[in-house]
Design an enzyme around this catalytic site. Structure first.
Site, short mmCIF file in Angstrom:
data_model
loop_
_atom_site.label_atom_id
_atom_site.label_comp_id
_atom_site.label_asym_id
_atom_site.label_seq_id
_atom_site.Cartn_x
_atom_site.Cartn_y
_atom_site.Cartn_z
N LYS A 28 0.82 -1.21 0.00
CA LYS A 28 0.00 0.00 0.00
C LYS A 28 0.85 1.26 0.00
CE LYS A 28 -2.73 1.16 3.53
NZ LYS A 28 -3.92 1.48 4.39
N GLY A 101 -5.25 7.58 5.54
CA GLY A 101 -4.42 8.55 6.25
C GLY A 101 -3.12 8.82 5.51
N ASP A 327 2.30 -0.73 11.96
CA ASP A 327 0.98 -1.23 11.57
C ASP A 327 0.76 -2.69 11.96
OD1 ASP A 327 0.04 1.12 10.42
OD2 ASP A 327 1.00 0.69 8.49
N ARG A 402 -7.19 -3.04 10.17
CA ARG A 402 -6.22 -3.93 10.80
C ARG A 402 -6.77 -4.53 12.10
NH1 ARG A 402 -2.23 -3.38 7.26
NH2 ARG A 402 -1.74 -1.28 6.50
#
Length: 449
Positions: A28, A101, A327, A402
């Site tokens: 990503k 974001g 993440d 997530r």
């Protein structure tokens, strides 16, 4: 799945071995940057392997709104005909970045040194996230930002008509902030300098150099010093996006905790600024091996094999590793639940300003499933239960992809099923999560479907 519509409750049940090949989506972070830098180059950039999740598609639409031609040629195949550095046109409408974001912060940086005005918004989750950490350094270039209380979206950015280069020390480790400043520096004359006290993912620096920008990186007593010479003519590129290690984290971690599993994830990016999770899992005793290690497009890659790992043990994750796996802490906390002893995660306060407060979300969800967890502002400690994680609870996802995927993985190995209130946001980063995990052997069920 839709992260913007009716909630999609989902339940995950204890399953047999997960086996097979997991072809996870493209990275990503690199997908966002490929589109943005392609739009700032002169000529046609060709991209293969682009993640076609909603976050990245929203960035593609934004680049079109700023005047670039962006065409979808086939599965993962895209062409971007850029307008050059400083060539962005003023958008006619509000730029909706959905849940992205990364997308909104990088795009703000890319347009902040052009004499145009743009208004940004997003979904309910993104509108809660603070933008001041990006708009404050962009103001040093001469940009003006006007938003809601607390520096939140919707927000209008008035780009600097006569931008000046800046020297900026990033106050907390953030690849988004660093990247926004570097992208703004592209259209500022002279040299823009960004100083990181702790290294964060370096895709922007690597890709800027690949597009022909003059960028240098030095390690000094101040920290990691990145110097960018402004107003280059970026050259179009042919980009192959490696597969996303943050997405790979879910089938990898599920394989580690589900008895008998053996899963291969090909073509994973192993940039050292992104591989902290895999390092940590190995320290915990996980059976992870790298096969066919290589370099493609300046990024290290390999095929990653993950097998069920009995005897996992808790570890202390040092604060200096946090940026390389920020993440992945939600899914690490799931693995830690199946380990023996405590897993202590230090220096993780950045998790509190992600799509949601991820520390709070994981603590509440794990406790609802019988796991003991402690938290401070900057730490999370999971008290492992070995193979006997009770499950049986419902976790709130707080519109965070997530969080949703992490609890679906928890349910694959817990004694009782685990449910989430809304799996819809998964589409933003991993649109094929449900069918991919089901093919491997997971038992996922949409409640009420």
């Amino acid at each position: 799945m839709s992260g913007h519509g009716t909630p999609i409750p989902m339940t995950s049940r204890k399953c047999g071995p997960l086996t097979g090949v997991a072809d996870v989506p493209g990275d990503k972070s690199i997908s966002h940057r490929s589109l943005i830098l392609g739009a700032m180059a002169m000529g046609e950039t060709r991209i293969s392997g682009l993640l076609e999740g909603q976050d990245v598609l929203d960035t593609a639409k934004a680049m079109q709104a700023f005047g670039a031609e962006v065409d979808h040629l086939g599965a993962g195949e895209w062409a971007v005909r850029g307008v050059g550095v400083g060539g962005f046109a003023e958008p006619e409408n509000v730029i909706d970045c959905g849940n992205a974001g990364t997308g909104v912060r990088l795009i703000m940086g890319a347009m902040a040194t052009s004499p145009i005005t743009a208004t940004f918004t997003g979904d309910a989750s993104l509108r809660k996230r603070p933008m001041g950490r990006v708009t404050d350094p962009l103001a040093l270039f001469g940009a003006v930002a006007v938003g809601r209380k607390g520096g939140r979206l919707p927000m209008t950015i008035v780009g600097a008509a006569q931008p000046v280069p800046v020297r900026y020390v990033v106050p907390v480790p953030s690849a988004q902030v660093k990247s926004a400043v570097l992208l703004a520096g592209l259209n500022a004359p002279g040299k823009t300098v960004v100083i990181e006290k702790e290294a964060t993912r370096d895709h922007t620096e690597r890709m800027l150099a690949g597009f022909g920008a003059e960028v240098t990186v030095e390690q000094t007593d101040e920290g990691r010093v990145i110097t960018l010479t402004g107003q280059p003519e970026l050259q179009p590129q042919v980009i192959t996006v490696p597969r996303d290690p943050s997405s790979a984290a879910f089938p990898v971690c599920a394989a580690i905790i589900v008895e008998g599993s053996d899963v291969l994830i090909p073509n994973i990016g192993l940039n050292p600024t992104r591989a902290g999770l895999f390092t940590t899992l190995r320290e915990m005793g996980a059976d992870l091996t790298y096969e066919n290690e290589r370099i493609e497009g300046g990024e290290p890659m390999a095929d990653l094999r993950a097998r069920f790992s009995a005897g996992l043990h808790g570890v202390e994750v040092p604060p200096e590793r946090a940026a390389s796996m920020i993440d992945e802490f939600p899914i690490l906390s799931v693995v830690a639940s199946f380990a023996s002893g405590k897993t202590v995660m230090l220096g993780v306060k950045e998790l509190r300003v992600k799509e949601c407060d991820r520390i709070d979300a994981m603590v509440k969800g794990l406790r609802a499933n019988g796991v003991t967890v402690d938290e401070t502002e900057d730490t999370m400690t999971v008290h492992g239960m070995g193979r006997d994680v009770p499950g049986g609870g419902v976790a709130a996802t707080f519109l965070d992809h997530r969080i949703a995927m992490s609890f679906m993985c928890l349910g694959m190995a817990s004694v009782a099923p685990v449910s989430v209130d809304d799996a819809g946001p998964i589409v933003t980063s991993f649109p094929i999560f449900e069918p991919l995990m089901t093919r491997l052997g997971a038992r996922l069920e949409r409640v009420g479907a």
